[in-house]
Design a protein around this motif. Structure first.
Motif, short mmCIF file in Angstrom:
data_model
loop_
_atom_site.label_atom_id
_atom_site.label_comp_id
_atom_site.label_asym_id
_atom_site.label_seq_id
_atom_site.Cartn_x
_atom_site.Cartn_y
_atom_site.Cartn_z
N ARG A 1 0.72 -1.07 -0.06
CA ARG A 1 0.05 0.04 0.17
C ARG A 1 1.01 1.42 0.25
N ALA B 1 2.41 -7.55 2.38
CA ALA B 1 0.83 -7.14 2.29
C ALA B 1 0.45 -6.17 3.50
N ASP B 2 -0.63 -5.38 2.87
CA ASP B 2 -1.21 -4.52 3.64
C ASP B 2 -0.42 -3.13 4.34
N VAL C 1 0.41 -1.52 9.06
CA VAL C 1 -0.57 -2.28 8.81
C VAL C 1 -1.85 -2.03 9.59
N ARG D 1 -7.46 -4.31 10.74
CA ARG D 1 -8.38 -5.08 10.20
C ARG D 1 -7.45 -6.39 9.43
N SER D 2 -6.17 -5.99 9.21
CA SER D 2 -5.39 -7.00 8.61
C SER D 2 -4.90 -8.12 9.31
N ARG E 1 -2.75 -8.31 11.36
CA ARG E 1 -1.18 -8.18 11.58
C ARG E 1 -0.75 -7.18 12.43
#
Length: 205
Positions: free
Chosen positions: A141, A167-168, A175, A178-179, A181
């Protein structure tokens, strides 16, 4: 000087200019990473200290200062240079202009390829003049390096470039909740990727 705590040091730039740096030198360090901070944060920023601490746990010293100083402090160690965001890009521009003495590779934490909302590869053109291995650790992102611009650029760079995507994660490697992580997990994954790249691209050289 070996320690698990970052020590302030003075770096001589010229006869009239000296700047401050921080050295984290764990026992049995096998390499040193010269880590430049980004434009909006100093060398004591939590991200910088987090990267240094995680690398120290894996026997990699970090010097938040200059390559010339690292050569003096670690004459028998592998040296990797780079940094967070703008610090990484400035390091790559220096390497492209004139190879940094003793540096075996460059590692970037969030390479800023273009301004936010203006996707382009123009700011990566100088990377084709870098002839040593490069590692790009990037959040999926990241609004300063869209994946659809970064991946084609690195593909053109060939075997010199290694890309690891997280990711994220945004440009700060944050991050969202909601991820599922945590930022600390992402940091650990990045350092693991750094160590894996170091072992395959740098240590065998």
């Amino acid at each position: 000087m070996s320690s698990s705590i970052a020590k302030p040091i003075s770096v001589t730039v010229s006869d009239t200019v000296r700047v401050s740096g921080l050295l984290l030198n764990p026992s049995y360090a096998r390499a040193c990473y010269i880590l430049a901070h980004g434009a909006g944060a100093g060398m004591n920023h939590p991200f910088m200290t987090g990267v240094a601490a995680e690398l120290a746990r894996r026997d990699i010293a970090t010097l938040r200062a200059a390559v010339v100083t690292a050569l003096v402090l670690f004459p028998n160690h592998r040296l990797v240079a780079g940094g967070k965001s703008f610090g990484g890009r400035m390091t790559s521009q220096a390497q492209a202009t004139a190879p940094l003495q003793g540096v075996s590779g460059l590692a970037f934490f969030g390479f800023p390829l273009h301004p936010a909302g203006r996707p382009s590869q123009d700011r990566g053109a100088h990377l084709f003049d870098v002839q040593i291995p490069m590692l790009f650790l990037q959040g999926c992102r990241d609004n300063l390096a869209s994946i659809d611009q970064l991946e084609p650029l690195c593909k053109k760079l060939g075997r010199r470039a290694t890309v690891n995507l997280f990711a994220d994660a945004d440009h700060s490697f944050h991050v969202p909740a909601r991820s599922g992580r945590k930022d600390a997990q992402v940091l650990g994954e990045m350092i693991d990727a750094f160590i894996a790249w170091f072992g395959s691209a740098i240590a065998p050289l």
